[in-house]
Write an enzyme that holds these catalytic residues in place. Sequence first.
Site, PDB file in Angstrom:
ATOM      1  N   HIS A  36     -53.470  79.970  74.131  1.00 29.38           N
ATOM      2  CA  HIS A  36     -52.655  78.823  74.555  1.00 29.38           C
ATOM      3  C   HIS A  36     -52.243  78.988  76.023  1.00 29.38           C
ATOM      4  O   HIS A  36     -52.245  78.031  76.785  1.00 29.38           O
ATOM      5  CB  HIS A  36     -51.374  78.710  73.716  1.00 29.38           C
ATOM      6  CG  HIS A  36     -51.611  78.444  72.263  1.00 29.38           C
ATOM      7  ND1 HIS A  36     -51.310  79.360  71.281  1.00 29.38           N
ATOM      8  CD2 HIS A  36     -52.087  77.352  71.632  1.00 29.38           C
ATOM      9  CE1 HIS A  36     -51.600  78.849  70.102  1.00 29.38           C
ATOM     10  NE2 HIS A  36     -52.076  77.638  70.283  1.00 29.38           N
ATOM     11  N   ASP A 149     -61.948  75.719  68.793  1.00 22.70           N
ATOM     12  CA  ASP A 149     -62.044  74.559  67.899  1.00 22.70           C
ATOM     13  C   ASP A 149     -62.973  73.532  68.545  1.00 22.70           C
ATOM     14  O   ASP A 149     -62.548  72.435  68.912  1.00 22.70           O
ATOM     15  CB  ASP A 149     -60.641  73.970  67.677  1.00 22.70           C
ATOM     16  CG  ASP A 149     -59.719  74.978  67.017  1.00 22.70           C
ATOM     17  OD1 ASP A 149     -60.019  75.409  65.905  1.00 22.70           O
ATOM     18  OD2 ASP A 149     -58.712  75.356  67.639  1.00 22.70           O
TER      19      ASP A 149
HETATM   20  O1  PAF Z   1     -55.650  72.804  67.802  1.00 22.33           O
HETATM   21  C1  PAF Z   1     -54.484  72.615  67.391  1.00 22.33           C
HETATM   22  O2  PAF Z   1     -53.580  73.447  67.568  1.00 22.33           O
HETATM   23  C2  PAF Z   1     -54.166  71.324  66.656  1.00 22.33           C
HETATM   24  O3  PAF Z   1     -55.236  70.911  65.873  1.00 22.33           O
HETATM   25  C3  PAF Z   1     -53.686  70.193  67.576  1.00 22.33           C
HETATM   26  C4  PAF Z   1     -54.768  69.778  68.567  1.00 22.33           C
HETATM   27  C5  PAF Z   1     -52.440  70.647  68.347  1.00 22.33           C
HETATM   28  C6  PAF Z   1     -53.313  68.967  66.741  1.00 22.33           C
HETATM   29  O4  PAF Z   1     -52.296  69.247  65.822  1.00 22.33           O
END
Ligand code: PAF
Length: 253
Positions: A36, A149
């Site tokens: 993140h 993802d």
């Molecule tokens: O990847 C994630 O953390 C989630 O799928 C997101 C994009 C924040 C949507 O809830």
Amino acid sequence: MTRLLHTANQWREMRKQLPGRTIGFVPTMGALHQGHMALIQRAQTDNDVTVVSIFVNPTQFNDKTDYQRYPRNDERDMELLTSQGVDFVFMPSVEELYPDKYSIRISESEISNIMEGRSRPGHFDGVLTVVMKLLGIIRPHRSYFGEKDYQQYLLIKKMAEAFFLETQIIPCATVRDSDGVALSSRNVLLGPEERLKAARFPQILATAPTADDAAAQLQQEGFTVDYVCDTWGRRFGAVRLGGIRLIDNMVMA
Ligand code: PAF
């Protein structure tokens, strides 16, 4: 100063005070890790103002237990975001984001039916719907998504194009631990032995000659294989280890 906002109206008022400034947005479900932080750093480099959302979105969990045990640590997340100098943190309630009680939702009918979509029915409807809501509220110039993802990133990009959204959807490379395991909020749920073993997942995905070989090797080494699939020039995999679901993907050599 990092400002914490809980409602769409609070952000709308703030946004009015930022004319001409570019806004970068990183949507998250909290339990923040270096993956993140890499998205956030990129958003800070590219934009004048950075907004991070923290919202564990119930509609994207097809399994109630998974939703309940999803790691949450708002206090630590706030500390991290403050020390990183993030401008705004948006932390809405379920009621704030779903006044319609999820009666209105977005669904895609092609690439959402394979891999994660096939294994987790309804998952991508939940993801696309919440991302659409968040983009509608924040109205960022650029939004950042991790390639771990990758299927999610492709779907969000497709949605933004289909609905003529004025935000650039920017993919960022997967961040890995020193043993190659892709960083994920769920990794903290692995026991010490499982965490050691998890390193075999990306290794096997990267080195097996075919997707079927990778699946067989993973099975042999004690992973429960959900799928291994070669598509879009990448190899994708999803496995369970000690009841914890792990996903990964990488560009094929
Ligand atoms: O990847 C994630 O953390 C989630 O799928 C997101 C994009 C924040 C949507 O809830």
